[in-house]
Design an enzyme around this catalytic site. Structure first.
Site, PDB file in Angstrom:
ATOM      1  N   ASN A 152     -43.056   8.716  -8.218  1.00  0.00           N
ATOM      2  CA  ASN A 152     -42.989  10.000  -7.523  1.00  0.00           C
ATOM      3  C   ASN A 152     -43.562   9.851  -6.109  1.00  0.00           C
ATOM      4  O   ASN A 152     -42.985  10.348  -5.143  1.00  0.00           O
ATOM      5  CB  ASN A 152     -43.767  11.045  -8.325  1.00  0.00           C
ATOM      6  CG  ASN A 152     -43.403  12.452  -7.974  1.00  0.00           C
ATOM      7  OD1 ASN A 152     -42.246  12.825  -8.034  1.00  0.00           O
ATOM      8  ND2 ASN A 152     -44.396  13.242  -7.613  1.00  0.00           N
ATOM      9  N   VAL A 205     -34.715  15.131  -3.401  1.00  0.00           N
ATOM     10  CA  VAL A 205     -35.271  14.559  -4.627  1.00  0.00           C
ATOM     11  C   VAL A 205     -36.647  15.209  -4.720  1.00  0.00           C
ATOM     12  O   VAL A 205     -37.607  14.749  -4.116  1.00  0.00           O
ATOM     13  CB  VAL A 205     -35.355  13.021  -4.557  1.00  0.00           C
ATOM     14  CG1 VAL A 205     -35.984  12.467  -5.833  1.00  0.00           C
ATOM     15  CG2 VAL A 205     -33.972  12.417  -4.330  1.00  0.00           C
ATOM     16  N   PRO A 206     -36.734  16.321  -5.445  1.00  0.00           N
ATOM     17  CA  PRO A 206     -37.861  17.249  -5.308  1.00  0.00           C
ATOM     18  C   PRO A 206     -39.163  16.819  -5.990  1.00  0.00           C
ATOM     19  O   PRO A 206     -39.626  17.432  -6.956  1.00  0.00           O
ATOM     20  CB  PRO A 206     -37.309  18.538  -5.918  1.00  0.00           C
ATOM     21  CG  PRO A 206     -36.337  18.063  -6.940  1.00  0.00           C
ATOM     22  CD  PRO A 206     -35.715  16.829  -6.367  1.00  0.00           C
ATOM     23  N   CYS A 207     -39.789  15.806  -5.438  1.00  0.00           N
ATOM     24  CA  CYS A 207     -41.073  15.352  -5.974  1.00  0.00           C
ATOM     25  C   CYS A 207     -42.152  16.419  -5.804  1.00  0.00           C
ATOM     26  O   CYS A 207     -43.149  16.402  -6.530  1.00  0.00           O
ATOM     27  CB  CYS A 207     -41.489  14.033  -5.337  1.00  0.00           C
ATOM     28  SG  CYS A 207     -41.585  14.052  -3.552  1.00  0.00           S
ATOM     29  N   HIS A 208     -41.923  17.377  -4.914  1.00  0.00           N
ATOM     30  CA  HIS A 208     -42.896  18.463  -4.732  1.00  0.00           C
ATOM     31  C   HIS A 208     -42.952  19.372  -5.959  1.00  0.00           C
ATOM     32  O   HIS A 208     -43.908  20.122  -6.116  1.00  0.00           O
ATOM     33  CB  HIS A 208     -42.584  19.270  -3.465  1.00  0.00           C
ATOM     34  CG  HIS A 208     -41.259  19.965  -3.503  1.00  0.00           C
ATOM     35  ND1 HIS A 208     -40.077  19.315  -3.189  1.00  0.00           N
ATOM     36  CD2 HIS A 208     -40.926  21.240  -3.829  1.00  0.00           C
ATOM     37  CE1 HIS A 208     -39.077  20.176  -3.311  1.00  0.00           C
ATOM     38  NE2 HIS A 208     -39.563  21.350  -3.698  1.00  0.00           N
TER      39      HIS A 208
END
Length: 166
Positions: free
Chosen positions: A123, A132-135
Site C-alpha cells: 500500500n 488506486v485508492p490506497c487512501h
C-alpha cells in the site's frame, strides 16, 4: 516501462500539484509532486500529440473528482511492482468511493490473510494515488494510518468521498 514514449505532466489539484507519468498509453505514476519517485519533480516531458488526449481526459476526471462528482477513471494503468503488490493494488481498486477497508481485510481479499504487514508495505509503495485508492485503507481499529501524501490529504480525500456514500 515499455520503451514507448514516456511523458509526464503536473496537474494542479486542490490538495497540491500531482505528477502524472505515462508510459505509452498507460499511467505508471500519479503522485503528489513532493512524493513522486518515477522522475524528478522538476522535469516535465511534453506529451506526444496522441497522448495529449489521455492527459486531458485524466485532468478532466480529476477535476470532476475534486469537484465532488464520483467518476469512473478510464485510464489504462501499468504500475510497476511485484505480483504481490499488483494483487494488493487490484484489491484497492475494488474499494468503492466513500468506503474504507483495513489492511487485514485487503490481505483476506487477496487470499493472504497472514500478510497484513506486507499489504501495508505494498500500500505504501502504490505509485498511482487516487485511482488506486490506497487512501481508503485504514487501521483495524478504524484509525487513519500512513499515507504517502500525508494524513491531512488522506483525511481530505476520505471526507470528499464520504459525500458519495450518503
Amino acid at each position: 516501462m515499455t520503451g514507448s514514449p514516456t511523458f509526464s505532466s503536473t496537474i494542479a489539484t486542490p490538495l497540491g500539484p500531482m505528477r502524472a507519468v505515462f508510459d505509452g498509453p498507460a499511467l505508471v505514476e500519479l503522485a503528489f509532486v513532493e512524493t513522486s519517485t518515477t522522475i524528478p519533480a522538476t522535469v516535465t516531458v511534453p506529451a506526444p500529440a496522441p497522448a495529449a488526449r489521455r492527459l486531458a481526459a485524466l485532468r478532466a476526471a480529476l477535476d470532476a473528482y475534486f469537484a465532488g462528482r464520483a467518476v469512473a477513471f478510464d485510464v489504462p494503468l501499468a504500475p510497476a511492482g511485484t505480483p504481490f503488490q499488483r494483487d494488493v493494488w487490484s484489491a484497492l481498486r475494488a474499494i468503492p468511493f466513500g468506503a474504507t477497508a483495513s489492511y487485514a481485510e485487503i490481505a483476506r481479499r487477496i487470499g493472504r490473510p497472514q500478510a497484513v504487514r506486507a499489504v501495508g508495505a505494498a500500500n505504501a509503495r502504490n505509485p498511482i494515488a487516487i485511482l488506486v485508492p490506497c487512501h481508503r485503507v485504514i487501521g483495524a481499529d478504524g484509525s487513519l494510518t500512513g499515507y504517502a501524501g500525508g494524513l491531512e490529504r488522506k483525511r481530505a480525500l476520505l471526507a470528499l468521498e464520504a459525500r458519495w456514500s450518503n
